[in-house]
Design an enzyme around this catalytic site. Sequence first.
Site, mmCIF file in Angstrom:
data_model
loop_
_atom_site.group_PDB
_atom_site.id
_atom_site.type_symbol
_atom_site.label_atom_id
_atom_site.label_comp_id
_atom_site.label_asym_id
_atom_site.label_seq_id
_atom_site.Cartn_x
_atom_site.Cartn_y
_atom_site.Cartn_z
ATOM 1 C CB CYS A 98 5.828 -6.372 -1.106
ATOM 2 S SG CYS A 98 6.602 -5.938 0.573
ATOM 3 C CD GLU A 131 7.550 -2.599 -1.326
ATOM 4 O OE1 GLU A 131 8.385 -2.548 -2.392
ATOM 5 O OE2 GLU A 131 7.818 -2.906 -0.246
#
Length: 183
Positions: free
Chosen positions: A97, A66
């Site tokens: 993330c 991510e």
Amino acid sequence: MRPQSVSNVQEQDEQFMRVALTEAKLALAEGEFPVGCVLVQDGQIIAQGHRRNSSSASCNEIDHAEILTLRSLLAAQPSLDCCQITVYSTLEPCLMCYSTLLLSGIRRFVWAYEDIMGGGTALPLAKLTPLYQDMQVELVPSILRRESLELFVQFFQTHSYWQDSLLATYTCAKSQQTDRQNR
């Protein structure tokens, strides 16, 4: 603009999750933790990537799929407003993330496999500081879960990264449960 039907949204979520799964397969083929990520805006993929440096000499806990995908997007389009982006990830985003994506403006999260060890989406935003309290997010778990589970099983069978972790133990147990149910 007409709202999409539930069926259309689910079909679209599966379509983009398949791309994230392709990224996860690329990571697995490179010996990396099999997490793939796709960022979508207005029905179009605007960035995609996968986990890096989970098993190399430069092993680190920053190069998550991510984070790398978001970095590449923002490097290409630094002034992009991220509020209409949906993130598709083959593993529930971890706390790092999730909070990074939230602070970047992303409010819709779709993932395949739950991260019972480090998943961040259960973070109680309303109980945090004012920065987070008013954030309205949409969380969509378990899209193509079985396909992602299979990748993690393959990974844990052959790699040492997180081998003795709660996630590895949980994943192997879920795989065995699925095998018994399919008999």
